[in-house]
Design an enzyme around this catalytic site. Sequence first.
Site, PDB file in Angstrom:
ATOM      1  N   TYR A  56       0.804  -1.172   0.227  1.00  0.00           N
ATOM      2  CA  TYR A  56      -0.039   0.215  -0.130  1.00  0.00           C
ATOM      3  C   TYR A  56       0.978   1.182   0.030  1.00  0.00           C
ATOM      4  O   TYR A  56       1.465   1.718   1.016  1.00  0.00           O
ATOM      5  CB  TYR A  56      -0.844  -0.018   1.339  1.00  0.00           C
ATOM      6  CG  TYR A  56      -1.742  -1.084   1.385  1.00  0.00           C
ATOM      7  CD1 TYR A  56      -2.443  -1.854   0.095  1.00  0.00           C
ATOM      8  CD2 TYR A  56      -2.196  -1.761   2.607  1.00  0.00           C
ATOM      9  CE1 TYR A  56      -3.133  -2.878   0.317  1.00  0.00           C
ATOM     10  CE2 TYR A  56      -3.288  -2.579   2.851  1.00  0.00           C
ATOM     11  CZ  TYR A  56      -3.710  -3.358   1.484  1.00  0.00           C
ATOM     12  OH  TYR A  56      -4.691  -4.483   1.448  1.00  0.00           O
ATOM     13  N   HIS A 122      -0.118 -11.779   0.699  1.00  0.00           N
ATOM     14  CA  HIS A 122      -0.872 -11.125  -0.031  1.00  0.00           C
ATOM     15  C   HIS A 122      -1.410 -11.401  -1.456  1.00  0.00           C
ATOM     16  O   HIS A 122      -0.605 -11.279  -2.386  1.00  0.00           O
ATOM     17  CB  HIS A 122      -0.276  -9.912  -0.067  1.00  0.00           C
ATOM     18  CG  HIS A 122      -1.128  -8.416  -0.273  1.00  0.00           C
ATOM     19  ND1 HIS A 122      -0.508  -7.191  -0.039  1.00  0.00           N
ATOM     20  CD2 HIS A 122      -2.221  -8.330  -0.611  1.00  0.00           C
ATOM     21  CE1 HIS A 122      -1.529  -6.192  -0.401  1.00  0.00           C
ATOM     22  NE2 HIS A 122      -2.425  -6.981  -0.521  1.00  0.00           N
TER      23      HIS A 122
HETATM   24  P1  NAD Z   1     -13.380   0.049   1.568  1.00  0.00           P
HETATM   25  O1  NAD Z   1     -14.492  -0.810   0.782  1.00  0.00           O
HETATM   26  O2  NAD Z   1     -13.059  -0.028   2.958  1.00  0.00           O
HETATM   27  O3  NAD Z   1     -13.427   1.612   0.997  1.00  0.00           O
HETATM   28  C1  NAD Z   1     -12.355   2.511   1.306  1.00  0.00           C
HETATM   29  C2  NAD Z   1     -12.816   3.876   0.632  1.00  0.00           C
HETATM   30  O4  NAD Z   1     -14.209   4.345   1.469  1.00  0.00           O
HETATM   31  C3  NAD Z   1     -11.788   4.863   0.754  1.00  0.00           C
HETATM   32  O5  NAD Z   1     -11.791   5.924  -0.389  1.00  0.00           O
HETATM   33  C4  NAD Z   1     -12.522   5.548   2.223  1.00  0.00           C
HETATM   34  O6  NAD Z   1     -11.647   6.859   2.261  1.00  0.00           O
HETATM   35  C5  NAD Z   1     -13.895   5.520   2.046  1.00  0.00           C
HETATM   36  N1  NAD Z   1     -14.714   5.501   3.231  1.00  0.00           N
HETATM   37  C6  NAD Z   1     -14.431   4.993   4.345  1.00  0.00           C
HETATM   38  N2  NAD Z   1     -15.456   5.350   5.209  1.00  0.00           N
HETATM   39  C7  NAD Z   1     -16.209   6.088   4.670  1.00  0.00           C
HETATM   40  C8  NAD Z   1     -17.510   6.728   4.785  1.00  0.00           C
HETATM   41  N3  NAD Z   1     -17.896   6.450   6.106  1.00  0.00           N
HETATM   42  N4  NAD Z   1     -18.200   7.482   4.031  1.00  0.00           N
HETATM   43  C9  NAD Z   1     -17.614   7.554   2.654  1.00  0.00           C
HETATM   44  N5  NAD Z   1     -16.268   7.198   2.146  1.00  0.00           N
HETATM   45  C10 NAD Z   1     -15.811   6.354   3.453  1.00  0.00           C
HETATM   46  O7  NAD Z   1     -11.874  -0.481   0.747  1.00  0.00           O
HETATM   47  P2  NAD Z   1     -10.430  -0.935   1.187  1.00  0.00           P
HETATM   48  O8  NAD Z   1     -10.204   0.306   1.864  1.00  0.00           O
HETATM   49  O9  NAD Z   1      -9.852  -1.187  -0.051  1.00  0.00           O
HETATM   50  O10 NAD Z   1     -10.524  -1.965   2.346  1.00  0.00           O
HETATM   51  C11 NAD Z   1     -10.470  -1.965   3.684  1.00  0.00           C
HETATM   52  C12 NAD Z   1      -9.167  -2.408   3.883  1.00  0.00           C
HETATM   53  O11 NAD Z   1      -9.149  -3.692   3.689  1.00  0.00           O
HETATM   54  C13 NAD Z   1      -8.001  -1.797   3.207  1.00  0.00           C
HETATM   55  O12 NAD Z   1      -7.439  -0.645   3.717  1.00  0.00           O
HETATM   56  C14 NAD Z   1      -6.949  -2.917   3.550  1.00  0.00           C
HETATM   57  O13 NAD Z   1      -6.460  -2.887   4.724  1.00  0.00           O
HETATM   58  C15 NAD Z   1      -7.719  -4.349   3.256  1.00  0.00           C
HETATM   59  N6  NAD Z   1      -8.140  -4.894   2.188  1.00  0.00           N
HETATM   60  C16 NAD Z   1      -6.960  -5.877   2.074  1.00  0.00           C
HETATM   61  C17 NAD Z   1      -7.109  -6.338   0.764  1.00  0.00           C
HETATM   62  C18 NAD Z   1      -6.115  -7.838   0.542  1.00  0.00           C
HETATM   63  O14 NAD Z   1      -5.519  -8.164   1.196  1.00  0.00           O
HETATM   64  N7  NAD Z   1      -6.009  -8.286  -0.650  1.00  0.00           N
HETATM   65  C19 NAD Z   1      -8.022  -5.964  -0.263  1.00  0.00           C
HETATM   66  C20 NAD Z   1      -8.604  -5.085  -0.161  1.00  0.00           C
HETATM   67  C21 NAD Z   1      -8.460  -4.352   1.389  1.00  0.00           C
END
Ligand code: NAD
Length: 317
Positions: A56, A122
Amino acid sequence: MEFRELGKTGLKLSCVGFGASPLGNVFGNVSDEDAIASVRFAFQSGINFFDTSPYYGGTLSEKMLGKALKALDVPRNEYIVSTKCGRYKDEGFNFSAERVTKSIEESLQRLQLDYVDILQCHDIEFGSLDQIVNETIPALQKLKEAGKIRFIGITGLPLGIFTYVLDRVPPGTVDVVLSYCHHCINDSTLEDIIPYLKSKGVGIINASPLSMGLLTESGPPEWHPASPELKSACQAAATYCKEKGKNISKLAMQYGLLNKEITSVLVGMKSVKQVEENVAAARELAASGIDEEALSEVGTILKPVKNQSWPSGIQQS
Ligand code: NAD
């Protein structure tokens, strides 16, 4: 904040987890001040689980999370940290034993920690799953014995990768599975494999409840891999909510939290306001349940694209 047990690890995670990919500027720029304040506010609000990866922001997320956790100035056992290995911004994918063993040392340095609670391979669909089974996970077991990590996890998009690996490793070797974008209002396919995952005794983390920005008023980032059809259906659902004086992200967050077999819903957050909103969504859900009418209307709007995903990874032989 509700806490739920993670499989057989003995860890109790807050049902809302802090996804730190936004701290790597993955969803737009975030200042150091906002990053540190978001982590602090999350911790003060009861969130004890923080997830990151060297991938990231090309290590930026780990560095920022490390700085923010240090600034909390609380005992190490009061928070749970997961990071990942095998995927790197500059190098691409490398799940060799040598690379992942070096990777944890680099991560610990950036995170300013002596150990991480969970180390996850990952996005394993981009590697050879047989290498994950025969080489990567055994290397992670050695890191576990050395006290660098407490538990082992695997992450990725296609759900078949989890069954492939879990069917081939000795029971209890993989402690945690992190699935993303498969337990959202628009895609509930994770539900299909929950009984299987439970039978294997692994803890389940559901990441990306907002489908990486699809289920937000402002919409997804440029790089989002969804089809134009899926993007526009989600935008229509967001507009519907807004017109009714409701918020699609709140509904999506609450939907993600409904299934209690899932230990933690990892949502990416980059501001105190977002932490506030997501924690409030969890509290309101516990107090008065989900808005069934809005959920049903949004479900109808999203029906034509229900469970539509996108390709990820290499074809496994
Ligand atoms: P998410 O679905 O959590 O969406 C994140 C987006 O939504 C960002 O733009 C954030 O600013 C916004 N957001 C958060 N809260 C909000 C709110 N209340 N209102 C409006 N917008 C809002 O997607 P993500 O960040 O990709 O997934 C969450 C976490 O999960 C990642 O940060 C990561 O730590 C993990 N993840 C891991 C993998 C993997 O291992 N392959 C893949 C995806 C996510």
